[in-house]
Scaffold this motif. Structure first.
Motif, PDB file in Angstrom:
ATOM      1  N   ILE A 175       0.799  -1.353   0.091  1.00  0.00           N
ATOM      2  CA  ILE A 175       0.213  -0.161   0.077  1.00  0.00           C
ATOM      3  C   ILE A 175       0.979   1.366   0.158  1.00  0.00           C
ATOM      4  O   ILE A 175       0.566   2.277  -0.725  1.00  0.00           O
ATOM      5  CB  ILE A 175      -0.855  -0.213   1.143  1.00  0.00           C
ATOM      6  CG1 ILE A 175      -2.025  -1.264   1.179  1.00  0.00           C
ATOM      7  CG2 ILE A 175      -1.589   1.272   1.443  1.00  0.00           C
ATOM      8  CD1 ILE A 175      -2.540  -1.529   2.351  1.00  0.00           C
ATOM      9  N   ALA A 176       1.894   1.121   0.760  1.00  0.00           N
ATOM     10  CA  ALA A 176       2.772   2.344   0.681  1.00  0.00           C
ATOM     11  C   ALA A 176       3.659   2.759  -0.248  1.00  0.00           C
ATOM     12  O   ALA A 176       3.957   3.802  -0.432  1.00  0.00           O
ATOM     13  CB  ALA A 176       3.359   2.398   2.492  1.00  0.00           C
ATOM     14  N   ARG A 208      -0.555   9.058   5.549  1.00  0.00           N
ATOM     15  CA  ARG A 208      -1.704   8.703   5.723  1.00  0.00           C
ATOM     16  C   ARG A 208      -2.159   7.122   5.762  1.00  0.00           C
ATOM     17  O   ARG A 208      -2.865   6.577   6.221  1.00  0.00           O
ATOM     18  CB  ARG A 208      -2.868   9.435   5.117  1.00  0.00           C
ATOM     19  CG  ARG A 208      -2.774  10.773   5.555  1.00  0.00           C
ATOM     20  CD  ARG A 208      -4.435  11.449   5.064  1.00  0.00           C
ATOM     21  NE  ARG A 208      -4.297  12.777   5.647  1.00  0.00           N
ATOM     22  CZ  ARG A 208      -4.510  13.205   6.866  1.00  0.00           C
ATOM     23  NH1 ARG A 208      -4.670  12.239   7.815  1.00  0.00           N
ATOM     24  NH2 ARG A 208      -4.652  14.564   7.228  1.00  0.00           N
ATOM     25  N   VAL A 209      -1.292   6.549   4.677  1.00  0.00           N
ATOM     26  CA  VAL A 209      -1.530   4.994   4.161  1.00  0.00           C
ATOM     27  C   VAL A 209      -0.966   4.126   4.982  1.00  0.00           C
ATOM     28  O   VAL A 209      -1.192   2.830   4.935  1.00  0.00           O
ATOM     29  CB  VAL A 209      -1.327   4.909   2.991  1.00  0.00           C
ATOM     30  CG1 VAL A 209      -2.356   5.791   2.062  1.00  0.00           C
ATOM     31  CG2 VAL A 209       0.225   5.233   2.461  1.00  0.00           C
ATOM     32  N   ASN A 210       0.091   4.528   5.806  1.00  0.00           N
ATOM     33  CA  ASN A 210       0.855   3.510   6.513  1.00  0.00           C
ATOM     34  C   ASN A 210       1.098   4.049   7.938  1.00  0.00           C
ATOM     35  O   ASN A 210       1.990   3.371   8.535  1.00  0.00           O
ATOM     36  CB  ASN A 210       2.247   3.322   5.779  1.00  0.00           C
ATOM     37  CG  ASN A 210       3.054   4.618   6.130  1.00  0.00           C
ATOM     38  OD1 ASN A 210       2.967   5.445   6.322  1.00  0.00           O
ATOM     39  ND2 ASN A 210       4.364   4.100   5.916  1.00  0.00           N
ATOM     40  N   THR A 211       0.404   4.906   8.458  1.00  0.00           N
ATOM     41  CA  THR A 211       0.634   5.299   9.768  1.00  0.00           C
ATOM     42  C   THR A 211      -0.748   5.452  10.619  1.00  0.00           C
ATOM     43  O   THR A 211      -1.805   6.371  10.319  1.00  0.00           O
ATOM     44  CB  THR A 211       1.355   6.887  10.035  1.00  0.00           C
ATOM     45  OG1 THR A 211       2.373   6.811   9.274  1.00  0.00           O
ATOM     46  CG2 THR A 211       1.595   7.235  11.180  1.00  0.00           C
ATOM     47  N   SER A 212      -0.794   4.776  11.835  1.00  0.00           N
ATOM     48  CA  SER A 212      -1.799   4.833  12.812  1.00  0.00           C
ATOM     49  C   SER A 212      -1.152   4.281  13.924  1.00  0.00           C
ATOM     50  O   SER A 212       0.002   3.843  13.961  1.00  0.00           O
ATOM     51  CB  SER A 212      -3.000   3.964  12.372  1.00  0.00           C
ATOM     52  OG  SER A 212      -2.610   2.709  12.489  1.00  0.00           O
ATOM     53  N   LYS A 213      -1.763   4.492  15.191  1.00  0.00           N
ATOM     54  CA  LYS A 213      -1.260   3.927  16.419  1.00  0.00           C
ATOM     55  C   LYS A 213      -1.183   2.413  16.251  1.00  0.00           C
ATOM     56  O   LYS A 213       0.040   1.871  16.730  1.00  0.00           O
ATOM     57  CB  LYS A 213      -2.193   4.273  17.492  1.00  0.00           C
ATOM     58  CG  LYS A 213      -1.888   5.863  17.917  1.00  0.00           C
ATOM     59  CD  LYS A 213      -2.653   6.180  19.286  1.00  0.00           C
ATOM     60  CE  LYS A 213      -2.429   7.689  19.456  1.00  0.00           C
ATOM     61  NZ  LYS A 213      -3.042   8.309  20.751  1.00  0.00           N
ATOM     62  N   ALA A 214      -2.130   1.640  15.732  1.00  0.00           N
ATOM     63  CA  ALA A 214      -1.979   0.211  15.475  1.00  0.00           C
ATOM     64  C   ALA A 214      -0.628   0.048  14.643  1.00  0.00           C
ATOM     65  O   ALA A 214       0.019  -1.240  15.054  1.00  0.00           O
ATOM     66  CB  ALA A 214      -3.243  -0.435  15.016  1.00  0.00           C
TER      67      ALA A 214
END
Length: 182
Positions: free
Chosen positions: A11-12, A45-51
Motif C-alpha cells: 500500500i505504502a 496517511r496510508v501507513n501510519t496509525s497507532k496500531a
C-alpha cells in the motif's frame, strides 16, 4: 522501510512481497555482520496509525536494530501531486512520534529517532531507496549519489566494493554547491 509487513508495504510503496522479504533479509544480514542499521519509516496517511506504529516497533525490535527513524511525508517534486492522499498534519506527526517513543520503551535496546533535518546523513551512513538503490544522500531519487543496488548485490558486497566510491560520493554530497530557495 515504511511498513512492518508486506501488505502495508504494498500500500505504502507499491512493492511486492518478494521486494519486502528481500529488504528484510538485507537488514537481517547487515545486523548479523555488525552494521548499525537504522530503518527509516516514511510516515503517511496510508501507513501510519497507532496500531501500525505498534507493529512497526515490534517488527523493528525483531530485526535486532537499535534505532528506527521516523520521517514525515513532505511532498516535494512529483510528490506534491500526492499530498492530499499521503500528507498528514504536523500535530498528527508529533502525536504519533510521541506514541512511538513510548512504545519503544517496552524494548530494552530500541530507540526512536525523530530527525529535525530530514535531508542529511551522518558520515558513514547509507540510505536505501524503495527501488533497492543504495545512496549516500537521503531521497536520492535521481540516483546521483548511488553506490549500488540491494536487488543486485548484498549490502556487504556493496560496502566492500564501493568503500572508496562511497567516501568520494559522500564528500561530493557534503561539499556540493547549495541552491538558494526563494
Amino acid at each position: 522501510m515504511d511498513a512492518p509487513n508486506s501488505a502495508i508495504y504494498k500500500i505504502a510503496r507499491g512493492g511486492t512481497n518478494a521486494q519486502f522479504e528481500q529488504l528484510v533479509a538485507n537488514i537481517r544480514q547487515a545486523t548479523v555482520l555488525g552494521y548499525h542499521v537504522r530503518p527509516c519509516y516514511l510516515m503517511s496517511r496510508v501507513n501510519t496509525s497507532k496500531a501500525i506504529m505498534m507493529e512497526i516497533i515490534e517488527f523493528s525490535a525483531g530485526l535486532n536494530v537499535r534505532q528506527i527513524r521516523l520521517q514525515r511525508f513532505k511532498p516535494w517534486g512529483n510528490g506534491e501531486k500526492l499530498a492530499d492522499r499521503y500528507e498528514f498534519s504536523q500535530d498528527e506527526y508529533v502525536e504519533i512520534c510521541a506514541f512511538a517513543k513510548e512504545e519503544a520503551k517496552r524494548y530494552e535496546d530500541l530507540e526512536v529517532i525523530v530527525p529535525q533535518n530530514n535531508r542529511f546523513l551522518a558520515l558513514g551512513s547509507v540510505y536505501v531507496n524503495p527501488d533497492g538503490s543504495v545512496s549516500v544522500q537521503v531521497d536520492d531519487i535521481e540516483h546521483q549519489q548511488m553506490i549500488g543496488n540491494l536487488y543486485k548485490r548484498s549490502l556487504e558486497e556493496i560496502w566492500k566494493e564501493c568503500s572508496e566510491q562511497f567516501s568520494e560520493a559522500h564528500l561530493r554530497w557534503l561539499i556540493r554547491p547549495r541552491r538558494l530557495i526563494k
